[in-house]
Design an enzyme around this catalytic site. Structure first.
Site, PDB file in Angstrom:
ATOM      1  N   ASP A  62       1.034  -1.204  -0.386  1.00 63.73           N
ATOM      2  CA  ASP A  62       0.009  -0.377  -0.057  1.00 63.73           C
ATOM      3  C   ASP A  62       1.082   1.625  -0.014  1.00 63.73           C
ATOM      4  O   ASP A  62       1.859   1.272   0.759  1.00 63.73           O
ATOM      5  CB  ASP A  62      -0.836   0.018   1.606  1.00 63.73           C
ATOM      6  CG  ASP A  62      -1.749   1.266   1.370  1.00 63.73           C
ATOM      7  OD1 ASP A  62      -2.372   1.507   0.203  1.00 63.73           O
ATOM      8  OD2 ASP A  62      -2.454   1.174   1.703  1.00 63.73           O
TER       9      ASP A  62
ATOM     10  N   ASN B 148     -11.206  -3.599  -6.521  1.00 62.58           N
ATOM     11  CA  ASN B 148     -10.474  -2.507  -6.591  1.00 62.58           C
ATOM     12  C   ASN B 148     -11.189  -1.795  -8.555  1.00 62.58           C
ATOM     13  O   ASN B 148     -10.415  -0.726  -8.659  1.00 62.58           O
ATOM     14  CB  ASN B 148      -8.574  -2.985  -7.163  1.00 62.58           C
ATOM     15  CG  ASN B 148      -7.976  -3.103  -5.756  1.00 62.58           C
ATOM     16  OD1 ASN B 148      -7.072  -3.664  -5.650  1.00 62.58           O
ATOM     17  ND2 ASN B 148      -8.271  -2.093  -4.601  1.00 62.58           N
TER      18      ASN B 148
HETATM   19  C1  FPP Z   1      -5.034  -3.611  -1.304  1.00 62.13           C
HETATM   20  O1  FPP Z   1      -5.396  -2.272  -0.350  1.00 62.13           O
HETATM   21  C2  FPP Z   1      -3.985  -3.013  -2.343  1.00 62.13           C
HETATM   22  C3  FPP Z   1      -4.034  -3.511  -2.795  1.00 62.13           C
HETATM   23  C4  FPP Z   1      -5.636  -4.754  -3.052  1.00 62.13           C
HETATM   24  C5  FPP Z   1      -3.419  -3.746  -4.823  1.00 62.13           C
HETATM   25  C6  FPP Z   1      -2.655  -2.124  -5.271  1.00 62.13           C
HETATM   26  C7  FPP Z   1      -2.166  -2.764  -6.428  1.00 62.13           C
HETATM   27  C8  FPP Z   1      -0.881  -2.280  -6.582  1.00 62.13           C
HETATM   28  C9  FPP Z   1       0.135  -2.169  -5.207  1.00 62.13           C
HETATM   29  C10 FPP Z   1      -0.125  -2.635  -7.767  1.00 62.13           C
HETATM   30  C11 FPP Z   1       0.559  -3.935  -7.556  1.00 62.13           C
HETATM   31  C12 FPP Z   1       1.706  -3.748  -7.590  1.00 62.13           C
HETATM   32  C13 FPP Z   1       2.771  -4.675  -8.358  1.00 62.13           C
HETATM   33  C14 FPP Z   1       3.891  -4.642  -7.977  1.00 62.13           C
HETATM   34  C15 FPP Z   1       1.668  -6.044  -9.020  1.00 62.13           C
HETATM   35  P1  FPP Z   1      -6.950  -1.204  -0.942  1.00 62.13           P
HETATM   36  O2  FPP Z   1      -6.046   0.067  -1.877  1.00 62.13           O
HETATM   37  O3  FPP Z   1      -7.795  -2.196  -2.353  1.00 62.13           O
HETATM   38  O4  FPP Z   1      -7.621  -1.492   0.561  1.00 62.13           O
HETATM   39  P2  FPP Z   1      -7.900  -0.065   1.117  1.00 62.13           P
HETATM   40  O5  FPP Z   1      -9.240   0.893   0.409  1.00 62.13           O
HETATM   41  O6  FPP Z   1      -8.837  -0.816   1.991  1.00 62.13           O
HETATM   42  O7  FPP Z   1      -7.113   0.422   0.970  1.00 62.13           O
END
Ligand code: FPP
Length: 267
Positions: free
Chosen positions: A41, A89
């Site tokens: 994150d 997402n």
């Molecule tokens: C979780 O928090 C974060 C994710 C599910 C992934 C976000 C994508 C990346 C970090 C990019 C991928 C990187 C690589 C190197 C492959 P959230 O933001 O979905 O959860 P929240 O809304 O509760 O904060």
């Protein structure tokens, strides 16, 4: 500091992974968590602080992921799960979703030979519906190429949601009950676990989330029931394998009771 992004040299495969010249601390025998789950994150915040776009922040996170994989190998972690795209997402902007789909595909293609040379077995956890076909192709190709490796599993969680995984398991059990293959009394904790996407990977021992946020965001919800959590106040593009080692160090000091408690008088 070097990010440990060594040139790909297959002869390196069986040598210790340490391109930084630095080593993890000596952890007590048996104290390294078998399964570490990382929520990468802070890419967006890191980028915005520099006047960059969120997608440029994600791009900066790729090298960090590889560095952390190398650091996990050095420390002796057996299973590493990373949350690369959640079922939630899809709510992000169409531009960011498009970028993340292409990015996941490209990272897998760019890095699969390096991961293979390090003895890492790539596995995918997630749902097929909605996920770009090209991403599924790359995930399956990485799985196929690395299937013979057993040094460490890298579970890529793409189009993954913990509650969705439980719903998928429950649906497959309901199908068996409806078809008469299973009695309702046969539905046990063990059976539910056996229907997880990668049921042979052990439960999560340790969650690590970068960026200072303190939640697990539907990541390995069932498998993390008794996991320890370490939240580090560092944005993912600034994260290093030393941060991973710091989290492992914190973990080794935790007292895991799994519901059992014993007297430990101090006076
Ligand atoms: C979780 O928090 C974060 C994710 C599910 C992934 C976000 C994508 C990346 C970090 C990019 C991928 C990187 C690589 C190197 C492959 P959230 O933001 O979905 O959860 P929240 O809304 O509760 O904060």
């Amino acid at each position: 500091m070097s990010r440990g992004l060594a040139r790909h040299d297959p002869s390196e495969a069986l040598r210790p992974v340490d391109w930084t010249g630095e080593h993890p601390p000596e952890y007590a025998k048996g104290s390294v968590p078998a399964h570490v789950a990382i929520i990468m994150d802070g890419n967006g915040r890191w980028a915005n602080q520099r006047g960059l776009t969120r997608t440029q922040g994600h791009a900066a996170g790729e090298a960090v992921l590889l560095d952390v994989v190398a650091g996990a190998l050095q420390a002796g972690v057996r299973h590493l799960s990373v949350y690369a795209f959640s079922t939630e997402n899809w709510k992000r902007s169409p531009d960011e979703v498009r970028f993340l789909m292409g990015f996941n595909k490209d990272v897998l293609r760019r890095r699969r030979d390096q991961l293979d040379a390090w003895g890492v077995r790539v596995r995918w956890a997630g749902r097929r519906p909605r996920l770009w076909a090209s991403v599924i192709t790359e995930l399956e190709e990485a799985e196929r190429r690395t299937a013979g490796n057993d040094r460490m599993t890298l579970q890529m969680c793409v189009n993954y949601g913990g509650t969705m995984e439980i719903a998928d398991a429950v649906r497959s059990i309901a199908d068996d009950v409806a078809a008469g293959r299973l009695k309702p009394s046969g539905v046990t904790d063990r059976l539910v676990r056996s229907r997880m996407y990668n049921a042979d990977i052990p439960d999560v021992d340790l969650y690590i989330r970068s960026s200072g946020e303190q939640r697990i965001s539907n990541f390995l919800t069932l498998q993390g029931a008794y996991a320890e959590m370490v939240f580090l106040d560092r944005l993912w593009p600034d994260f290093t394998r030393q941060d991973l080692w710091r989290a492992l160090d914190v973990y080794t000091g935790r007292d895991r009771r799994f519901g059992g408690a014993v007297d430990a008088p101090t006076a």
